[in-house]
Design a protein around this motif. Structure first.
Motif, PDB file in Angstrom:
ATOM      1  N   SER A   1      22.766  39.531  42.159  1.00  0.00           N
ATOM      2  CA  SER A   1      22.992  40.757  41.396  1.00  0.00           C
ATOM      3  C   SER A   1      23.780  41.770  42.218  1.00  0.00           C
ATOM      4  CB  SER A   1      21.644  41.340  40.967  1.00  0.00           C
ATOM      5  OG  SER A   1      21.813  42.569  40.301  1.00  0.00           O
ATOM      6  N   ASN A   2      23.428  41.895  43.510  1.00  0.00           N
ATOM      7  CA  ASN A   2      24.174  42.826  44.376  1.00  0.00           C
ATOM      8  C   ASN A   2      25.622  42.379  44.528  1.00  0.00           C
ATOM      9  OD1 ASN A   2      21.935  44.429  44.729  1.00  0.00           O
ATOM     10  ND2 ASN A   2      21.282  43.387  46.616  1.00  0.00           N
ATOM     11  N   GLN A   3      25.820  41.069  44.681  1.00  0.00           N
ATOM     12  CA  GLN A   3      27.186  40.557  44.798  1.00  0.00           C
ATOM     13  C   GLN A   3      27.993  40.861  43.536  1.00  0.00           C
ATOM     14  OE1 GLN A   3      27.728  39.906  48.207  1.00  0.00           O
ATOM     15  NE2 GLN A   3      28.879  38.154  47.445  1.00  0.00           N
ATOM     16  N   ALA A   4      27.332  40.662  42.394  1.00  0.00           N
ATOM     17  CA  ALA A   4      28.043  40.915  41.139  1.00  0.00           C
ATOM     18  C   ALA A   4      28.407  42.391  41.001  1.00  0.00           C
ATOM     19  CB  ALA A   4      27.185  40.461  39.956  1.00  0.00           C
ATOM     20  N   ARG A   5      27.480  43.290  41.371  1.00  0.00           N
ATOM     21  CA  ARG A   5      27.784  44.722  41.289  1.00  0.00           C
ATOM     22  C   ARG A   5      28.893  45.110  42.249  1.00  0.00           C
ATOM     23  NH1 ARG A   5      22.100  45.269  40.790  1.00  0.00           N
ATOM     24  NH2 ARG A   5      21.921  45.747  43.013  1.00  0.00           N
ATOM     25  N   ALA A   6      28.875  44.568  43.476  1.00  0.00           N
ATOM     26  CA  ALA A   6      29.920  44.881  44.435  1.00  0.00           C
ATOM     27  C   ALA A   6      31.276  44.373  43.949  1.00  0.00           C
ATOM     28  CB  ALA A   6      29.571  44.270  45.796  1.00  0.00           C
ATOM     29  N   ALA A   7      31.300  43.144  43.400  1.00  0.00           N
ATOM     30  CA  ALA A   7      32.553  42.607  42.883  1.00  0.00           C
ATOM     31  C   ALA A   7      33.069  43.441  41.715  1.00  0.00           C
ATOM     32  CB  ALA A   7      32.354  41.154  42.453  1.00  0.00           C
TER      33      ALA A   7
ATOM     34  N   ILE B   1      52.903  47.698  29.261  1.00  0.00           N
ATOM     35  CA  ILE B   1      53.579  47.254  28.038  1.00  0.00           C
ATOM     36  C   ILE B   1      53.991  48.471  27.232  1.00  0.00           C
ATOM     37  CG2 ILE B   1      53.329  45.892  25.933  1.00  0.00           C
ATOM     38  CD1 ILE B   1      51.259  44.204  27.389  1.00  0.00           C
ATOM     39  N   GLU B   2      55.272  48.520  26.880  1.00  0.00           N
ATOM     40  CA  GLU B   2      55.802  49.597  26.048  1.00  0.00           C
ATOM     41  C   GLU B   2      56.582  48.966  24.903  1.00  0.00           C
ATOM     42  OE1 GLU B   2      58.074  52.266  28.392  1.00  0.00           O
ATOM     43  OE2 GLU B   2      56.470  52.608  29.865  1.00  0.00           O
ATOM     44  N   GLN B   3      56.216  49.360  23.688  1.00  0.00           N
ATOM     45  CA  GLN B   3      56.883  48.869  22.483  1.00  0.00           C
ATOM     46  C   GLN B   3      56.903  47.333  22.427  1.00  0.00           C
ATOM     47  OE1 GLN B   3      60.758  50.699  22.319  1.00  0.00           O
ATOM     48  NE2 GLN B   3      59.920  52.765  21.998  1.00  0.00           N
ATOM     49  N   GLY B   4      55.775  46.764  22.824  1.00  0.00           N
ATOM     50  CA  GLY B   4      55.609  45.334  22.706  1.00  0.00           C
ATOM     51  C   GLY B   4      56.239  44.506  23.797  1.00  0.00           C
ATOM     52  N   ARG B   5      56.772  45.109  24.828  1.00  0.00           N
ATOM     53  CA  ARG B   5      57.351  44.322  25.915  1.00  0.00           C
ATOM     54  C   ARG B   5      56.887  44.879  27.255  1.00  0.00           C
ATOM     55  NH1 ARG B   5      61.980  46.369  28.290  1.00  0.00           N
ATOM     56  NH2 ARG B   5      62.710  48.376  27.453  1.00  0.00           N
ATOM     57  N   VAL B   6      56.902  43.990  28.251  1.00  0.00           N
ATOM     58  CA  VAL B   6      56.468  44.368  29.606  1.00  0.00           C
ATOM     59  C   VAL B   6      57.581  45.133  30.282  1.00  0.00           C
ATOM     60  CG1 VAL B   6      55.710  43.507  31.840  1.00  0.00           C
ATOM     61  CG2 VAL B   6      54.930  42.378  29.738  1.00  0.00           C
ATOM     62  N   THR B   7      57.281  46.352  30.738  1.00  0.00           N
ATOM     63  CA  THR B   7      58.296  47.176  31.430  1.00  0.00           C
ATOM     64  C   THR B   7      58.096  47.163  32.934  1.00  0.00           C
ATOM     65  OG1 THR B   7      56.880  49.128  31.163  1.00  0.00           O
ATOM     66  CG2 THR B   7      58.535  48.690  29.439  1.00  0.00           C
ATOM     67  N   ARG B   8      56.886  47.031  33.390  1.00  0.00           N
ATOM     68  CA  ARG B   8      56.586  46.966  34.823  1.00  0.00           C
ATOM     69  C   ARG B   8      55.321  46.159  35.025  1.00  0.00           C
ATOM     70  NH1 ARG B   8      58.099  52.786  35.253  1.00  0.00           N
ATOM     71  NH2 ARG B   8      55.948  53.245  34.716  1.00  0.00           N
ATOM     72  N   VAL B   9      55.155  45.628  36.232  1.00  0.00           N
ATOM     73  CA  VAL B   9      53.935  44.919  36.634  1.00  0.00           C
ATOM     74  C   VAL B   9      53.498  45.466  37.978  1.00  0.00           C
ATOM     75  CG1 VAL B   9      52.902  42.728  37.301  1.00  0.00           C
ATOM     76  CG2 VAL B   9      54.457  42.820  35.353  1.00  0.00           C
ATOM     77  N   ALA B  10      52.243  45.797  38.074  1.00  0.00           N
ATOM     78  CA  ALA B  10      51.689  46.283  39.345  1.00  0.00           C
ATOM     79  C   ALA B  10      50.703  45.256  39.868  1.00  0.00           C
ATOM     80  CB  ALA B  10      51.000  47.623  39.150  1.00  0.00           C
ATOM     81  N   GLN B  11      50.816  44.968  41.169  1.00  0.00           N
ATOM     82  CA  GLN B  11      49.833  44.122  41.845  1.00  0.00           C
ATOM     83  C   GLN B  11      49.183  44.944  42.945  1.00  0.00           C
ATOM     84  OE1 GLN B  11      51.323  40.391  43.342  1.00  0.00           O
ATOM     85  NE2 GLN B  11      50.780  39.326  41.442  1.00  0.00           N
ATOM     86  N   VAL B  12      47.852  45.004  42.925  1.00  0.00           N
ATOM     87  CA  VAL B  12      47.090  45.710  43.949  1.00  0.00           C
ATOM     88  C   VAL B  12      46.057  44.742  44.500  1.00  0.00           C
ATOM     89  CG1 VAL B  12      47.458  48.040  43.043  1.00  0.00           C
ATOM     90  CG2 VAL B  12      45.590  46.644  42.139  1.00  0.00           C
ATOM     91  N   GLY B  13      45.764  44.894  45.777  1.00  0.00           N
ATOM     92  CA  GLY B  13      44.842  43.972  46.433  1.00  0.00           C
ATOM     93  C   GLY B  13      43.721  44.679  47.159  1.00  0.00           C
ATOM     94  N   HIS B  14      42.665  43.937  47.392  1.00  0.00           N
ATOM     95  CA  HIS B  14      41.505  44.449  48.134  1.00  0.00           C
ATOM     96  C   HIS B  14      40.906  43.263  48.873  1.00  0.00           C
ATOM     97  CE1 HIS B  14      37.634  46.238  49.115  1.00  0.00           C
ATOM     98  NE2 HIS B  14      38.074  47.420  48.643  1.00  0.00           N
ATOM     99  N   GLU B  15      40.637  43.473  50.173  1.00  0.00           N
ATOM    100  CA  GLU B  15      40.096  42.349  50.934  1.00  0.00           C
ATOM    101  C   GLU B  15      38.665  42.051  50.489  1.00  0.00           C
ATOM    102  OE1 GLU B  15      38.475  44.850  54.829  1.00  0.00           O
ATOM    103  OE2 GLU B  15      39.963  43.261  55.052  1.00  0.00           O
ATOM    104  N   SER B  16      38.327  40.759  50.532  1.00  0.00           N
ATOM    105  CA  SER B  16      36.989  40.305  50.099  1.00  0.00           C
ATOM    106  C   SER B  16      36.021  40.171  51.255  1.00  0.00           C
ATOM    107  CB  SER B  16      37.109  38.951  49.373  1.00  0.00           C
ATOM    108  OG  SER B  16      37.967  39.059  48.270  1.00  0.00           O
ATOM    109  N   GLY B  17      36.439  40.584  52.410  1.00  0.00           N
ATOM    110  CA  GLY B  17      35.536  40.457  53.570  1.00  0.00           C
ATOM    111  C   GLY B  17      34.256  41.236  53.393  1.00  0.00           C
ATOM    112  N   GLU B  18      34.332  42.362  52.672  1.00  0.00           N
ATOM    113  CA  GLU B  18      33.123  43.155  52.452  1.00  0.00           C
ATOM    114  C   GLU B  18      32.072  42.340  51.689  1.00  0.00           C
ATOM    115  OE1 GLU B  18      34.082  46.772  50.547  1.00  0.00           O
ATOM    116  OE2 GLU B  18      35.596  47.369  52.022  1.00  0.00           O
ATOM    117  N   LEU B  19      32.557  41.632  50.666  1.00  0.00           N
ATOM    118  CA  LEU B  19      31.611  40.793  49.914  1.00  0.00           C
ATOM    119  C   LEU B  19      31.017  39.698  50.785  1.00  0.00           C
ATOM    120  CD1 LEU B  19      33.450  40.377  46.488  1.00  0.00           C
ATOM    121  CD2 LEU B  19      31.509  41.844  47.005  1.00  0.00           C
ATOM    122  N   ASP B  20      31.840  39.065  51.599  1.00  0.00           N
ATOM    123  CA  ASP B  20      31.336  38.014  52.489  1.00  0.00           C
ATOM    124  C   ASP B  20      30.321  38.569  53.467  1.00  0.00           C
ATOM    125  OD1 ASP B  20      33.002  36.268  51.194  1.00  0.00           O
ATOM    126  OD2 ASP B  20      34.633  36.470  52.665  1.00  0.00           O
ATOM    127  N   ARG B  21      30.661  39.759  54.019  1.00  0.00           N
ATOM    128  CA  ARG B  21      29.714  40.360  54.971  1.00  0.00           C
ATOM    129  C   ARG B  21      28.407  40.761  54.277  1.00  0.00           C
ATOM    130  NH1 ARG B  21      34.645  42.363  56.860  1.00  0.00           N
ATOM    131  NH2 ARG B  21      34.477  44.263  55.606  1.00  0.00           N
TER     132      ARG B  21
END
Length: 484
Positions: free
Chosen positions: A30-36, A144-164
């Motif tokens: 449950s804690n892992q799920a909440r952290a994720a 998405i604007e007017q039914g088409r993709v105008t930009r894509v954003a990729q953001v990341g977060h390390e998973s080491g916290e979950l492992d720890r």
């Protein structure tokens, strides 16, 4: 007692360990799920901030004018490589609808190429990917604007916290669960010892109760389960006391049965002595000097009737002896009791048969039984009724269904029997004075044989009578008796 105590403690510890391990694992998951979920929410907020509102101007990186400094400048500023790597990971990456980097970092590569392709197709995805030797959580979110993709954003977060977090919780569980089990085992041993103490006391008290003295009882205190156990033990001893008393009674009954057997043997000898005496006298008369032809004819007639009487008496004694020894083997066949009674009436001498009236049920009166034995029952009852009914009176036979039972009733208009004799009519060699005498041909075994046959078929024989109003004998049989 120690073995039971150890097993009880072991079971308690195992059950407690299973419960604690399950609870700890559920809490950890449950804690892992909440952290994720928290990481996913943070990634979503950062992606929305990086993309800005649809149709509007894209905000600078991280919401600051000019965006973050290039990675090379961070190195020049003296930041540690871990800090530089972290800053690079947390920096949002913006891509055009063609999948090209959009921003100051023209050489940006997607953190999750597969996720980028899905985002360009209009689908927002989360994924765990390998990046610089570590596992990271990546969100690829399209705008998405007017039914088409105008930009894509990729953001990341390390998973080491979950492992720890996972490793920390596993370490905690591996310490606390065994410690809890040790404490539980010690507590279980202590409590089990207290619980078993009353049982030990009961065992000591029970050992003092012997078959010579079953009047003693355990002292019971309280209202708990052990008090109930004590009451149960006392009830058991009371039943044993009753059983020993019944056993003593059984020995007395056995002695009485032995006496009855001795009396039966004496009565049988007496019954056989009388016809033997008559037979010997007939032979003496026939063989005496000067005996005439008529004397010899009378002697032959007496001898014939006497041997017939002896033969019947021996057969009746043999049947009763087999019944007593449990060797009265009956055939189990489906039969109609009406036919059995009808055959018994037909087998009577014509003069006797004319005095018998029958009343049979219209439908079949079916039962399981031995036709020969039941025929003998019907014959004995008819002959007994005819023997004690005046020639101008009638005897009736009734065969009927009675629910799950079938009934054979033989009723006569004879002199009847006094109530004092009714309980003993089925005793062997018992005769009612005057009304049931040896002179009218009975040996006192007919009703005893009838009762034996009825009981062998699982039924009951009931005799009712009143002086001057005749006698009724009712044989009641279960329709489907289970023979042994």
């Amino acid at each position: 007692m120690r073995s039971f105590r150890a097993r009880l403690t072991l079971w308690n510890v195992l059950v407690l360990g299973l419960v604690l391990a399950s609870f700890a694992l559920a809490l950890t998951l449950s804690n892992q799920a909440r952290a994720a979920a928290g990481i996913d929410r943070e990634l979503d907020d950062r992606a929305r901030q990086a993309l800005g509102p649809p149709g509007g101007r894209r905000p600078p990186f991280n919401g600051r004018p000019g965006g973050p400094p290039p990675m090379s400048r961070l190195g020049q500023m003296g930041f540690d490589q871990d800090v530089i790597r972290m800053a690079d990971l947390r920096r949002p990456r913006i891509f055009s609808p063609q999948g090209e980097p959009d921003g100051r970092q023209a050489n940006d590569k997607p953190l999750d190429p597969k996720g980028l392709q899905l985002a360009l197709a209009g689908k927002s995805t989360y994924a765990n990917v390998e990046w610089n030797g570590a596992t990271i959580r990546v969100l690829s979110r399209p705008q998405i604007e007017q039914g088409r993709v105008t930009r894509v954003a990729q953001v990341g977060h390390e998973s080491g916290e979950l492992d720890r977090l996972w490793q920390s919780q596993l370490a905690t569980i591996s310490i606390l669960v065994p410690l809890a089990l040790i404490i539980a085992a010690a507590g279980a041993l202590f409590l089990t010892g207290r619980v078993m103490r009353p049982i030990a006391q009961m065992r000591e008290a029970a050992s003092s109760i012997t078959e010579a003295d079953l009047s003693r009882r355990l002292e019971v205190q309280g209202q708990d389960e052990f008090a109930e156990l004590g009451h149960t033990f006392n009830h058991m001893v009371a039943r044993l006391e009753i059983a020993f008393s019944q056993l003593s009674t059984a020995y007395s009954d056995l002695a009485e049965a032995s006496e009855n057997q001795r009396r039966f043997t004496a009565d049988a000898s007496h019954e056989l002595r009388t016809p033997l005496t008559r037979l010997r006298l007939a032979i003496d008369v026939a063989s005496a000097p000067g005996a005439t032809g008529s004397d010899r004819d009378r002697a032959i007639a007496v001898g014939d009737s006497t041997t017939r009487l002896m033969s019947r008496l021996v057969q009746e004694l043999l049947l009763l002896a087999k019944a007593d020894a449990g060797q009265m083997h009956l055939r189990h066949e489906k039969l109609d009791l009406r036919l059995v009674a009808s055959d018994a009436v037909s087998a009577l001498p014509p003069a006797s048969a004319e005095r018998v009236s029958t009343e049979f049920a219209r439908e079949a009166v079916s039962m399981e039984g031995d036709a020969d034995a039941l025929g003998r029952l019907a014959t004995n009852l008819l002959e007994n009724a005819l023997r004690h009914t005046a020639a101008d009176k009638r005897v009736s036979v009734r065969v009927t269904n009675a629910g799950e039972a079938v009934q054979l009733l033989v009723e006569d208009e004879g002199e009847g029997i006094a109530a004092a004799h009714l309980p003993r009519l089925t005793e062997r060699f018992y005769r009612v004075d005057g009304a049931r005498s040896a002179a009218d041909g009975g040996a006192g075994l007919g009703l005893a044989i009838c009762e034996t046959i009825v009981k062998a078929h699982g039924g009951t024989l009931t005799i009712t009578s009143e002086r001057g109003k005749g006698t009724q004998v009712l044989a009641n049989f279960p329709r489907n008796h289970q023979f042994k």
